[in-house]
Design an enzyme around this catalytic site. Sequence first.
Site, PDB file in Angstrom:
ATOM      1  N   ASP A  28       0.824  -1.204   0.000  1.00 48.90           N
ATOM      2  CA  ASP A  28       0.000   0.000   0.000  1.00 48.90           C
ATOM      3  C   ASP A  28       0.857   1.253   0.000  1.00 48.90           C
ATOM      4  O   ASP A  28       1.895   1.297   0.660  1.00 48.90           O
ATOM      5  CB  ASP A  28      -0.911  -0.026   1.242  1.00 48.90           C
ATOM      6  CG  ASP A  28      -2.016   1.005   1.173  1.00 48.90           C
ATOM      7  OD1 ASP A  28      -2.358   1.455   0.061  1.00 48.90           O
ATOM      8  OD2 ASP A  28      -2.534   1.374   2.240  1.00 48.90           O
ATOM      9  N   ASN A  30       1.626   3.357  -3.005  1.00 42.56           N
ATOM     10  CA  ASN A  30       2.298   3.814  -4.217  1.00 42.56           C
ATOM     11  C   ASN A  30       1.841   5.208  -4.640  1.00 42.56           C
ATOM     12  O   ASN A  30       2.652   6.074  -4.988  1.00 42.56           O
ATOM     13  CB  ASN A  30       2.033   2.848  -5.380  1.00 42.56           C
ATOM     14  CG  ASN A  30       2.719   1.522  -5.218  1.00 42.56           C
ATOM     15  OD1 ASN A  30       3.614   1.370  -4.393  1.00 42.56           O
ATOM     16  ND2 ASN A  30       2.295   0.535  -5.992  1.00 42.56           N
ATOM     17  N   TRP A  33       3.008   7.902  -2.169  1.00 46.02           N
ATOM     18  CA  TRP A  33       4.458   8.092  -2.346  1.00 46.02           C
ATOM     19  C   TRP A  33       4.718   9.021  -3.525  1.00 46.02           C
ATOM     20  O   TRP A  33       5.538   9.939  -3.436  1.00 46.02           O
ATOM     21  CB  TRP A  33       5.112   6.731  -2.587  1.00 46.02           C
ATOM     22  CG  TRP A  33       6.597   6.758  -2.788  1.00 46.02           C
ATOM     23  CD1 TRP A  33       7.568   6.647  -1.834  1.00 46.02           C
ATOM     24  CD2 TRP A  33       7.288   6.902  -4.041  1.00 46.02           C
ATOM     25  NE1 TRP A  33       8.813   6.724  -2.405  1.00 46.02           N
ATOM     26  CE2 TRP A  33       8.683   6.868  -3.752  1.00 46.02           C
ATOM     27  CE3 TRP A  33       6.877   7.051  -5.361  1.00 46.02           C
ATOM     28  CZ2 TRP A  33       9.640   6.986  -4.751  1.00 46.02           C
ATOM     29  CZ3 TRP A  33       7.838   7.173  -6.360  1.00 46.02           C
ATOM     30  CH2 TRP A  33       9.209   7.140  -6.051  1.00 46.02           C
ATOM     31  N   HIS A  45       3.474   3.490  -9.030  1.00 45.01           N
ATOM     32  CA  HIS A  45       3.304   2.055  -9.253  1.00 45.01           C
ATOM     33  C   HIS A  45       4.572   1.441  -9.848  1.00 45.01           C
ATOM     34  O   HIS A  45       4.937   0.305  -9.509  1.00 45.01           O
ATOM     35  CB  HIS A  45       2.114   1.803 -10.174  1.00 45.01           C
ATOM     36  CG  HIS A  45       0.786   2.153  -9.557  1.00 45.01           C
ATOM     37  ND1 HIS A  45       0.426   1.733  -8.298  1.00 45.01           N
ATOM     38  CD2 HIS A  45      -0.261   2.888 -10.030  1.00 45.01           C
ATOM     39  CE1 HIS A  45      -0.792   2.196  -8.015  1.00 45.01           C
ATOM     40  NE2 HIS A  45      -1.218   2.890  -9.041  1.00 45.01           N
ATOM     41  N   LEU A 139      11.251 -20.532  -3.750  1.00 48.08           N
ATOM     42  CA  LEU A 139      10.210 -19.644  -3.236  1.00 48.08           C
ATOM     43  C   LEU A 139       8.917 -19.799  -4.029  1.00 48.08           C
ATOM     44  O   LEU A 139       8.920 -19.819  -5.263  1.00 48.08           O
ATOM     45  CB  LEU A 139      10.678 -18.190  -3.333  1.00 48.08           C
ATOM     46  CG  LEU A 139       9.636 -17.115  -2.965  1.00 48.08           C
ATOM     47  CD1 LEU A 139       9.343 -17.135  -1.470  1.00 48.08           C
ATOM     48  CD2 LEU A 139      10.111 -15.733  -3.419  1.00 48.08           C
ATOM     49  N   ARG A 202      -5.662  -2.197   8.326  1.00 49.82           N
ATOM     50  CA  ARG A 202      -6.853  -2.976   7.976  1.00 49.82           C
ATOM     51  C   ARG A 202      -6.482  -4.009   6.933  1.00 49.82           C
ATOM     52  O   ARG A 202      -5.463  -3.897   6.252  1.00 49.82           O
ATOM     53  CB  ARG A 202      -7.971  -2.067   7.471  1.00 49.82           C
ATOM     54  CG  ARG A 202      -7.594  -1.204   6.276  1.00 49.82           C
ATOM     55  CD  ARG A 202      -8.753  -0.321   5.829  1.00 49.82           C
ATOM     56  NE  ARG A 202      -8.361   0.543   4.726  1.00 49.82           N
ATOM     57  CZ  ARG A 202      -7.856   1.762   4.872  1.00 49.82           C
ATOM     58  NH1 ARG A 202      -7.666   2.256   6.092  1.00 49.82           N
ATOM     59  NH2 ARG A 202      -7.521   2.489   3.820  1.00 49.82           N
TER      60      ARG A 202
END
Length: 258
Positions: A28, A30, A33, A45, A139, A202
């Site tokens: 959260d 982008n 910023w 983004h 991963l 949240r």
Amino acid sequence: MSGHGTIADLPSLVEQMAIPRHLAVIMDGNGRWAKERGLSRTQGHRQGVVAVREIVKNSIELGIDYLTLFSFSSENWSRPESEVRDLMGLLKLFIRNDLAKLNKKNVKVVVIGCRESLTSDIADLLVEAEEKTKDNTGLNLVIAFNYGARQELTQAVKQLAGRVAKGELSVDEIDEAAVSAALYSNSIPDPDVILRTSGEQRLSNFLLWQAAYSEFVFVDCYWPDFDRVRLEEALVEYSGRDRRYGGVVTQNRAAGGA
């Protein structure tokens, strides 16, 4: 890092850090910023994609088995058309530019979310990413795309109800395992940690069922600024948590890991 030392203590604390098997991240901030820097949301983004590459690299180095990234929610379609178009373009660019590198690093890509409404070009790219990496054993990079937890639970209920209607399943056979098996994430363990950047606290319709016993860590920085130091700080905080799962036996402090 309250109660666990200062930033100066981080190197020594990292040595005692519990590494979660599954880390889930709500990326959260982008847009904010970018706004603070007089840039476009698209530029925010793009910088967020740089942070994605960083956390994938760091997760591999730290030995995290599953990394789930909330990349695009089912509610994000309500954003301005130009922003959605730019986000789709970034997704295409990421897969085209990074898939070979991820495959070389033995990363397995798994996509969770609804695909029925996706355009064929996006849907095909997601399938390509999964198919090319399906045999990898490193991963597990889980991309939550066009994902919403309520939507996921709704389709799970429909699936189970359909099986009951066909006589394949009795109502008494519907238990927690049956519900979990009907979710998008049926092959993925529940997250040990759910981390959110930007200071918001949240879940935003993310992994509602799977988060039943997850630890939450909220980081007060925007996603493009989330780096290795902030990741280690978050994991040090997680390491100090007592995970009882409703019982009395602690996990992180007593067992030293997740």
